[in-house]
Design a protein around this motif. Sequence first.
Motif, PDB file in Angstrom:
ATOM      1  N   LEU A  48     -13.754  -3.235  -6.813  1.00 56.20           N
ATOM      2  CA  LEU A  48     -14.222  -2.274  -7.903  1.00 56.20           C
ATOM      3  C   LEU A  48     -14.386  -0.776  -7.988  1.00 56.20           C
ATOM      4  O   LEU A  48     -14.324  -0.144  -6.686  1.00 56.20           O
ATOM      5  CB  LEU A  48     -16.133  -3.092  -7.833  1.00 56.20           C
ATOM      6  N   GLY A  49     -14.343  -0.450  -9.022  1.00 63.56           N
ATOM      7  CA  GLY A  49     -14.368   1.355  -9.094  1.00 63.56           C
ATOM      8  C   GLY A  49     -15.774   1.642 -10.344  1.00 63.56           C
ATOM      9  O   GLY A  49     -14.619   1.626 -11.351  1.00 63.56           O
ATOM     10  N   GLU A  50     -16.641   2.256  -9.956  1.00 59.21           N
ATOM     11  CA  GLU A  50     -17.273   2.461 -11.280  1.00 59.21           C
ATOM     12  C   GLU A  50     -17.558   1.636 -11.813  1.00 59.21           C
ATOM     13  O   GLU A  50     -17.887   1.775 -13.400  1.00 59.21           O
ATOM     14  CB  GLU A  50     -16.948   3.359 -11.928  1.00 59.21           C
ATOM     15  N   GLY A  51     -17.875   0.499 -11.489  1.00 62.72           N
ATOM     16  CA  GLY A  51     -18.392  -0.861 -12.092  1.00 62.72           C
ATOM     17  C   GLY A  51     -16.934  -2.141 -12.250  1.00 62.72           C
ATOM     18  O   GLY A  51     -17.809  -3.217 -13.446  1.00 62.72           O
ATOM     19  N   ARG A  52     -16.494  -1.623 -12.258  1.00 59.37           N
ATOM     20  CA  ARG A  52     -14.935  -2.421 -13.312  1.00 59.37           C
ATOM     21  C   ARG A  52     -13.821  -2.560 -11.797  1.00 59.37           C
ATOM     22  O   ARG A  52     -13.822  -2.026 -10.801  1.00 59.37           O
ATOM     23  CB  ARG A  52     -13.999  -2.084 -14.112  1.00 59.37           C
ATOM     24  N   VAL A  53     -13.289  -3.831 -12.192  1.00 60.06           N
ATOM     25  CA  VAL A  53     -12.281  -4.424 -11.476  1.00 60.06           C
ATOM     26  C   VAL A  53     -10.974  -3.266 -11.557  1.00 60.06           C
ATOM     27  O   VAL A  53     -10.693  -3.274 -12.563  1.00 60.06           O
ATOM     28  CB  VAL A  53     -11.604  -5.992 -11.472  1.00 60.06           C
ATOM     29  N   VAL A  54     -10.346  -2.551 -10.725  1.00 58.56           N
ATOM     30  CA  VAL A  54      -9.762  -1.576 -10.472  1.00 58.56           C
ATOM     31  C   VAL A  54      -8.227  -2.232  -9.874  1.00 58.56           C
ATOM     32  O   VAL A  54      -7.025  -1.710 -10.175  1.00 58.56           O
ATOM     33  CB  VAL A  54      -9.664  -0.178  -9.940  1.00 58.56           C
ATOM     34  N   LEU A  55      -8.531  -3.266  -8.418  1.00 55.81           N
ATOM     35  CA  LEU A  55      -7.556  -3.787  -8.335  1.00 55.81           C
ATOM     36  C   LEU A  55      -7.977  -4.654  -7.671  1.00 55.81           C
ATOM     37  O   LEU A  55      -8.774  -5.789  -7.423  1.00 55.81           O
ATOM     38  CB  LEU A  55      -7.176  -3.611  -6.634  1.00 55.81           C
ATOM     39  N   SER A  56      -7.215  -5.922  -8.438  1.00 57.40           N
ATOM     40  CA  SER A  56      -7.819  -7.334  -7.628  1.00 57.40           C
ATOM     41  C   SER A  56      -6.124  -8.360  -7.215  1.00 57.40           C
ATOM     42  O   SER A  56      -4.666  -7.894  -7.532  1.00 57.40           O
ATOM     43  CB  SER A  56      -7.953  -8.236  -8.978  1.00 57.40           C
ATOM     44  N   GLY A  57      -6.451  -9.668  -6.346  1.00 58.71           N
ATOM     45  CA  GLY A  57      -4.946 -10.273  -6.126  1.00 58.71           C
ATOM     46  C   GLY A  57      -4.994 -10.234  -4.636  1.00 58.71           C
ATOM     47  O   GLY A  57      -6.361 -10.548  -3.666  1.00 58.71           O
ATOM     48  N   PRO A  58      -4.305 -11.372  -3.897  1.00 56.63           N
ATOM     49  CA  PRO A  58      -4.427 -11.703  -2.447  1.00 56.63           C
ATOM     50  C   PRO A  58      -4.389 -10.824  -1.907  1.00 56.63           C
ATOM     51  O   PRO A  58      -4.158  -9.894  -1.873  1.00 56.63           O
ATOM     52  CB  PRO A  58      -2.581 -12.634  -2.449  1.00 56.63           C
ATOM     53  N   SER A  59      -5.444 -11.250  -0.991  1.00 55.51           N
ATOM     54  CA  SER A  59      -5.461 -10.426   0.217  1.00 55.51           C
ATOM     55  C   SER A  59      -4.603  -9.549   1.107  1.00 55.51           C
ATOM     56  O   SER A  59      -4.040  -8.559   1.236  1.00 55.51           O
ATOM     57  CB  SER A  59      -6.921 -10.886   1.534  1.00 55.51           C
ATOM     58  N   ASP A  60      -3.592 -10.649   1.520  1.00 52.75           N
ATOM     59  CA  ASP A  60      -1.805  -9.588   1.347  1.00 52.75           C
ATOM     60  C   ASP A  60      -1.395  -8.547   0.557  1.00 52.75           C
ATOM     61  O   ASP A  60      -0.989  -7.045   1.179  1.00 52.75           O
ATOM     62  CB  ASP A  60      -0.942 -10.661   1.969  1.00 52.75           C
ATOM     63  N   ALA A  61      -1.672  -8.533   0.121  1.00 52.79           N
ATOM     64  CA  ALA A  61      -0.876  -7.662  -1.110  1.00 52.79           C
ATOM     65  C   ALA A  61      -1.748  -6.132  -0.964  1.00 52.79           C
ATOM     66  O   ALA A  61      -1.718  -5.454  -1.466  1.00 52.79           O
ATOM     67  CB  ALA A  61      -0.802  -8.675  -2.130  1.00 52.79           C
ATOM     68  N   LEU A  62      -3.103  -7.033  -0.942  1.00 56.26           N
ATOM     69  CA  LEU A  62      -4.529  -6.438  -1.326  1.00 56.26           C
ATOM     70  C   LEU A  62      -4.305  -5.255   0.294  1.00 56.26           C
ATOM     71  O   LEU A  62      -4.260  -3.926  -0.234  1.00 56.26           O
ATOM     72  CB  LEU A  62      -5.589  -6.238  -1.703  1.00 56.26           C
ATOM     73  N   ARG A  63      -4.288  -5.532   1.152  1.00 62.69           N
ATOM     74  CA  ARG A  63      -3.714  -4.905   2.495  1.00 62.69           C
ATOM     75  C   ARG A  63      -3.111  -3.939   2.927  1.00 62.69           C
ATOM     76  O   ARG A  63      -3.110  -2.885   3.189  1.00 62.69           O
ATOM     77  CB  ARG A  63      -3.663  -5.497   4.087  1.00 62.69           C
ATOM     78  N   ASN A  64      -1.761  -4.440   1.791  1.00 61.94           N
ATOM     79  CA  ASN A  64      -0.514  -3.445   1.517  1.00 61.94           C
ATOM     80  C   ASN A  64      -0.045  -1.940   1.050  1.00 61.94           C
ATOM     81  O   ASN A  64      -0.016  -1.687   0.844  1.00 61.94           O
ATOM     82  CB  ASN A  64       0.884  -4.256   1.839  1.00 61.94           C
ATOM     83  N   ASP A  65      -1.588  -2.946   0.074  1.00 64.17           N
ATOM     84  CA  ASP A  65      -1.581  -1.534  -1.230  1.00 64.17           C
ATOM     85  C   ASP A  65      -2.146  -0.014  -1.185  1.00 64.17           C
ATOM     86  O   ASP A  65      -3.502   0.162  -0.457  1.00 64.17           O
ATOM     87  CB  ASP A  65      -3.002  -2.363  -2.747  1.00 64.17           C
ATOM     88  N   ALA A  66      -1.431   0.941  -1.169  1.00 68.79           N
ATOM     89  CA  ALA A  66      -1.430   1.733  -0.578  1.00 68.79           C
ATOM     90  C   ALA A  66      -2.545   2.830  -1.141  1.00 68.79           C
ATOM     91  O   ALA A  66      -3.366   4.034  -0.541  1.00 68.79           O
ATOM     92  CB  ALA A  66      -0.278   3.392  -0.649  1.00 68.79           C
TER      93      ALA A  66
END
Length: 70
Positions: A48-66
């Motif tokens: 979340l960023g400022e109350g909105r979903v800014v990223l979502s996905g499987p944990s592996d993808a998020l863990r590697n998101d710059a």
Amino acid sequence: EPSFGLAPMIFDKILESIQALKKDGLTIVLVEQAVQEALEFVHRGYVLGEGRVVLSGPSDALRNDARLHD
């Protein structure tokens, strides 16, 4: 937020407890600012960023998101 205001050692114990609950088959909704630590044991995440979903996905993808690394 299980880590809010806690010593790192206590937070680690809480994460261990959450992992044990997960192994028992429970579904857990976790709100946590320590993103990288939380992503170690979740299947899917929502950032979340400022109350909105800014990223979502499987944990592996998020863990590697710059965008989630300082």
